[in-house]
Structures are given as structure tokens and as C-alpha cells.
Design a protein around this motif. Sequence first.
Motif, PDB file in Angstrom:
ATOM      1  N   TYR A  98      15.909 -18.923  16.615  1.00 27.60           N
ATOM      2  CA  TYR A  98      16.347 -19.837  15.558  1.00 27.60           C
ATOM      3  C   TYR A  98      17.778 -20.331  15.804  1.00 27.60           C
ATOM      4  N   SER A  99      18.285 -20.138  17.016  1.00 33.53           N
ATOM      5  CA  SER A  99      19.690 -20.382  17.290  1.00 33.53           C
ATOM      6  C   SER A  99      20.112 -21.802  16.919  1.00 33.53           C
ATOM      7  N   SER A 100      21.125 -21.919  16.041  1.00 31.27           N
ATOM      8  CA  SER A 100      21.677 -23.208  15.622  1.00 31.27           C
ATOM      9  C   SER A 100      23.034 -23.008  14.970  1.00 31.27           C
ATOM     10  N   GLU A 101      23.811 -24.075  14.983  1.00 30.71           N
ATOM     11  CA  GLU A 101      25.114 -24.091  14.339  1.00 30.71           C
ATOM     12  C   GLU A 101      25.197 -25.372  13.518  1.00 30.71           C
ATOM     13  N   TYR A 102      26.059 -25.362  12.509  1.00 30.54           N
ATOM     14  CA  TYR A 102      26.101 -26.540  11.642  1.00 30.54           C
ATOM     15  C   TYR A 102      27.401 -26.600  10.848  1.00 30.54           C
ATOM     16  N   PHE A 103      27.751 -27.815  10.446  1.00 31.99           N
ATOM     17  CA  PHE A 103      28.706 -28.085   9.381  1.00 31.99           C
ATOM     18  C   PHE A 103      27.917 -28.759   8.264  1.00 31.99           C
ATOM     19  N   VAL A 104      28.196 -28.370   7.028  1.00 34.46           N
ATOM     20  CA  VAL A 104      27.428 -28.911   5.915  1.00 34.46           C
ATOM     21  C   VAL A 104      28.356 -29.135   4.731  1.00 34.46           C
ATOM     22  N   ALA A 105      28.070 -30.188   3.977  1.00 37.84           N
ATOM     23  CA  ALA A 105      28.847 -30.520   2.776  1.00 37.84           C
ATOM     24  C   ALA A 105      27.883 -30.681   1.602  1.00 37.84           C
ATOM     25  N   THR A 106      28.279 -30.168   0.446  1.00 35.79           N
ATOM     26  CA  THR A 106      27.448 -30.258  -0.752  1.00 35.79           C
ATOM     27  C   THR A 106      28.316 -30.711  -1.918  1.00 35.79           C
ATOM     28  N   LYS A 107      27.777 -31.660  -2.714  1.00 32.05           N
ATOM     29  CA  LYS A 107      28.514 -32.214  -3.860  1.00 32.05           C
ATOM     30  C   LYS A 107      27.599 -32.290  -5.066  1.00 32.05           C
ATOM     31  N   THR A 108      28.105 -31.838  -6.199  1.00 32.17           N
ATOM     32  CA  THR A 108      27.402 -31.995  -7.469  1.00 32.17           C
ATOM     33  C   THR A 108      27.792 -33.345  -8.044  1.00 32.17           C
ATOM     34  N   VAL A 109      26.826 -34.275  -8.090  1.00 30.95           N
ATOM     35  CA  VAL A 109      27.144 -35.652  -8.487  1.00 30.95           C
ATOM     36  C   VAL A 109      26.876 -35.898  -9.964  1.00 30.95           C
ATOM     37  N   SER A 110      26.154 -35.005 -10.595  1.00 32.51           N
ATOM     38  CA  SER A 110      25.951 -35.049 -12.038  1.00 32.51           C
ATOM     39  C   SER A 110      25.623 -33.624 -12.463  1.00 32.51           C
ATOM     40  N   PRO A 111      25.586 -33.331 -13.745  1.00 35.83           N
ATOM     41  CA  PRO A 111      25.295 -31.946 -14.149  1.00 35.83           C
ATOM     42  C   PRO A 111      23.993 -31.397 -13.594  1.00 35.83           C
ATOM     43  N   ASN A 112      23.067 -32.268 -13.166  1.00 38.26           N
ATOM     44  CA  ASN A 112      21.753 -31.796 -12.731  1.00 38.26           C
ATOM     45  C   ASN A 112      21.338 -32.293 -11.358  1.00 38.26           C
TER      46      ASN A 112
END
Length: 687
Positions: free
Chosen positions: A118-132
Amino acid sequence: MFSGIAALLAAGVWAAPGAADQGWPATYSLFGTPGIVDMPTAVAPADAEIAATVSGFGETRRGTLTFQVLPRLSGSFRYSLIDTYDRSFDLQYQITDEGRYMPAVAVGLRDFIGTGRYSSEYFVATKTVSPNVRVTGGIGWGRLGSVNGFANPFGLDTRPDDSVDTGGTVLAGQFFHGDAALFGGVEWRVNDEWTLLAEYSSDAYERESDLIGFDRKSPVNVGVTWRPSDSYQLGAYYMHGSEIGVSASVVTNPRTRSMPSGLDRAPVPVAVRGESVVAAATWTNPQVEAASMDALGTIMATDGFRLLGAEVTGNTLRVRYENDRFRSEAQGAGRVARILTQVAPQNVDRFVLEPTQRGIALSSVTLLRSDMERLENQPNAAALSYDRARIGDASGPAPALDWNDPTPAFQWGLSPYFELTLFDGKNPARGDTGLEASFRYEVEPNIVLSGAFRQRLLGNRDEVGSIAPSSLPPVRRDSLRYGAQSGNGIEDLTLAWYGRPGRNVYSRITAGYLERMFGGVSAEVLWKPVASRLALGAEVNYAAKRDYDLGFGFQDYDIVTGHVSAYYEFANGFEAQVDVGRYLAGDYGATFGLDRTFANGWKVGAYFTLTDVPFDDFGEGSFDKGIRVEIPTDWLAGTPNRNTAGTTLSSLSRDGGARLNVEGRLYDVIEDGHQMQLDETWGRFWR
């Protein structure tokens, strides 16, 4: 399709300001890590959160344990069925928290040590754009760079295969090498329990398509999760246009209680002199001494303490006792001190408490009686009492007065047992259940004869199968053969002697059938000042291999092993341990361990061992490593006791780096009574 999803992600990340919803916990993916369906997110679970996830789709099965080691760092151990059974480790570090405009950003390594399936590397970004609504976008390499890949942005275009045939090595030469690809997705929280998921996957599942006929038709995965409480999550998914997937996660946090507090017995209240003390004015008369000791021992026994001795010198009452009930020695000290206010002579104004375990004094805690009288009902009483307490060594002689303890010297019990063996490539789970008869005979508080006998009733650990070849002596790889045919035998039978040969010095000698596979003699000495974060120890063992029938006989293999050890307590409950020496197969090397211990008794950690055994000779896994977890049973039940349920998730039972499993090693016995642990748990002093 991809351009539309990418546009949605970009719009979400840079949309109108929105802060993260602190009440929206991380979603656990099919990989058992914070994610959407298969792709990771940058959402960090609460500090110390533990999640155990089982999942599957098509012919793929995964079981994952994820631990939030620090507020920004998580680690995972996974056992998977792909075309074969495989073990893998993940790490993810959150670089930035989510802010008003900026997303949370994380970097991760998936399957960075092992065979690299399963070898992998990553950069990831997450944003809450509304309460849901929460959106995620990322860039991945390795398996996460295998769909619509493009040239490596770092110029590392070639991804080498630096894995070894035996697996188990860090694949550092592959990190962020080769083609890269984009992935992303969205989570829509319909209500507090239900969340809809959609993602674009950058994993082509090439191995599964080639070897097990996985029919990947689309890069899009969709799913739904149901999380009616903080304790578990269930998920259902439609994978890559061809398969149905399911998952179940159990989530807990050692920093919180599973049961409400207050189920333990209420402590004795502080007796204020001149108001409620009915004890004798002094203990100068032998008859008064005897009566007072009897009263003290009886009251302490009803609260789970064993009185070993006491004496009054001037205005000081010194008491040595054993805490059999409360996990925290600080809580034990608080309860004993309150008992002393009821029975101590009125001229006594100083209590010296000496908690013991295995008959050896751990420390001395000096408290002023007047402080006990003033602080019991004060705000912030725990902190105030800790500031006034004096904690030191207790290596001196026992108190002059003994109590005629009615506790029987011989105790025995009969209980069910369940034993599980994991990660055998031929049969990934083997288990036994049956009855265990155990006994304990206390010659003296510090000299104990004990043993256990097991009778298997059901299970498949008798199916030994083939034993993997190795050039090393078979000191662990044939562990399944013990008791396989008979279904019963002596688990252990030992005589242990603990001592305090000097100030800051502790000793142990254990002889007999030390564990299921070996008998012999084990001797240990430990230097550990009460207020020191550092401890140093040495252990030497003579070990002989036991017969497979778990009787009294031995095989024709014996060895002298030994280690020198260093222990260090860091902040936030972290404890490091390094052991250097000779192992059971005759190899030389070192074991490195790091554990996080919580005030309520939870312990989660990891270790690895490197010796002079070449990886090829060691066999599958290359070197010994694993994850260990201890769960306090009082955390589960809500009533006080000192028992724990523990397990070690090691990659395989191999011969290299193998140590004796000797019960009652000194550091584990004494650490709870020393200043660092008393400091961590002093909040329980008045409970």
C-alpha cells in the motif's frame, strides 16, 4: 469529471470564511484512518483517540488500529488481506490547523515500513466550508499517484523498489518519488448521525486487478456513514463502480471514562482534632498501641489497604502499607491519610506514608495533619495539598509495630481464559478458550510463590502447521507447539523475591518455570531515585527451553541472556526504554520502546529490536517490532481495582530479538509510587 471535482474542491478551500466544527469528529475510512472512503483527510482526531476498524470490499479485507499519539501526530497498524496477508504501518502529521481562511494541512506516509503493497505518500488539505460540508483535496505518490499521474513536482521522477524480500524495512528511498496525482472528496453531514461521502480516488488498484481480479471501472467512490455516538461508526460504500464495501469502527479515548465516576466506595472523612477524634491521646502504653494498630489495620482493610506496620516517633506517625485496590498511589495516599486522622494520637501532626508493592517500599509521602484538616473542602484542594506534601525515598527499616494481618497467605482461583494468536500467514487468527487455575502463596510480603495451570476447552491453537525455517535456534517460532497436543499444562510456576538493598536501589530474583516456553533463574537490579525521571537497570537470566507438553521437563537448549536498561519519563505521560544485551537466540542488540501512559492506567506504545541477526536470517519481517496496549479494567467497570488487560500486536513470533517474558519486572512494579506518577495522578488525592 475530474475537472468538475477539482473545481469544487478549489472553490471549497478558498470559499467564504468558515471555521472547523469542533463537534464534527473525524470520519474513519476503509483504511481505518481519518479519511473519506479510501482517500485520507487532514482532520485530526482528538488527542489520544484510539480507533479499531474492520473493513472490506471485493476480496480485500483490512483491520486497522489507529492512535492519535500527539495532537498533531497519528500512527496506524494495519493487517490486510490483498492477494496475501500483509502488515503495514502509517503515520500522519498535521502541519497546520484549520483557520478562518486556511484549511487544515497534513502530510502522511501509508505503508512506509513493510512489503510496500500500500506504499504511498501524500499532502492533503481539508476545509469546513459550512457547518455540514467538509471538502478535501490532496496530492499523492506511490499508489496514490497511479491514476492520471503527472511528472513529479520535486523532480524525483523514478520511484525505486527498495523493499527487501523479508519485508519490514523502512522504505525511505521511495518517499515522494515517482509520478504524482490529485485526489479529493466531500463529506456532507445530513444530521448528527448520518454523513454522505463522495471522493475521486487516485489509487488504480493495479495489484488487486492483476492478482485477484478486482474490476475497477471508475475512480469515484461514494458512501454513507452512521455514527450514533462517539463510540462507534458504521459505513457502507459503492467502490470504483463495481464493488460494495462496508466498515465498522470502535472509537475510544483513554483521557475520558467509559463509566461514570463515583462508583467506588466513599473515603473516610477527615476527623478534625478537638471535634471528632476519639483515638487515644498517645500510644505509649503497649495495650493502647495494640488496640490502636488493630483499629487502624481493620479500617484500612475495609478500604482496600493492607497495613504492614506503623510507629509513632514524637509527633510523627509513620505507616507502611500496600494498596491493593486503587490504581493511583496518590489516591491511595489520600485515603490512608484520612483514615489516620481518625485513629492517630492527638499529639501527632505529621503523617509519613510509605506505599509498597511486592513487599518493597516505593516512596515516602509526608503530610501535615493540619493541612488535611484545613484543605479537605477547599477549592483546588488537590493542588494545594501537593504543594505542601514532601515526597522522598523510603529505604529505611520497616516501622517497629507489626499488624497481625488476617489475610490468608495462600490464595487460589479458577477463571476462564481466552488467548488469541494473530498474523500467522497460514491462519491469521488462532484462539483458545478454557479454564485457568492459579494460586499465590506469600511466604513474606516480598517473597511469593505463584503459578497457573490451563486446560483448553475449545480452540484451534492445536493446529500447529509448518514452522518457518531459520538458521537461528527455535526460541519463539515454535510457540504454537506448546500445549498443542495435550491442551493443558503449567503456564508458569515461580518463586519471586523482591528487595531494597540500598537507597534508590531495588532488586528481584525469580526462579522456576518463568513463562510458557522457558524456565530458569532471572535476577534484576534497578537504580531509580524517587524524584528522578531517569532509571537504570541490569538483568541477567539463565534460561532453559521447556518441553512442548508444558510439564516439568526441559529440552536440550539453554542460554545465559542479559540486558542493561535505561528508562526515562518525558512530559505528557511518555516513557522511553532502551535495553541493550543478549537475547534468547544468542544474538546481541538493542530494543527501543516508547509508551504513553495515562493517569487512569491506559498505556499505548510501540517498540522495535535490532540485533546482529541479518534480515534474511531473521526471516519475514526483517526485525522484531510491535505495538502494545494495556487497558485498565477499572476504566471499563467503574469500580476500583489494579488489574489490566493487555496485548502486544507484533508482526510475527520470530527468533531474533526474543526476550524472556518475566512477570513483575522492577520498573513496572515501582514507577506508580514515584514522584512523576504521583504528580500525574495527584488530582485523585481527595477522591
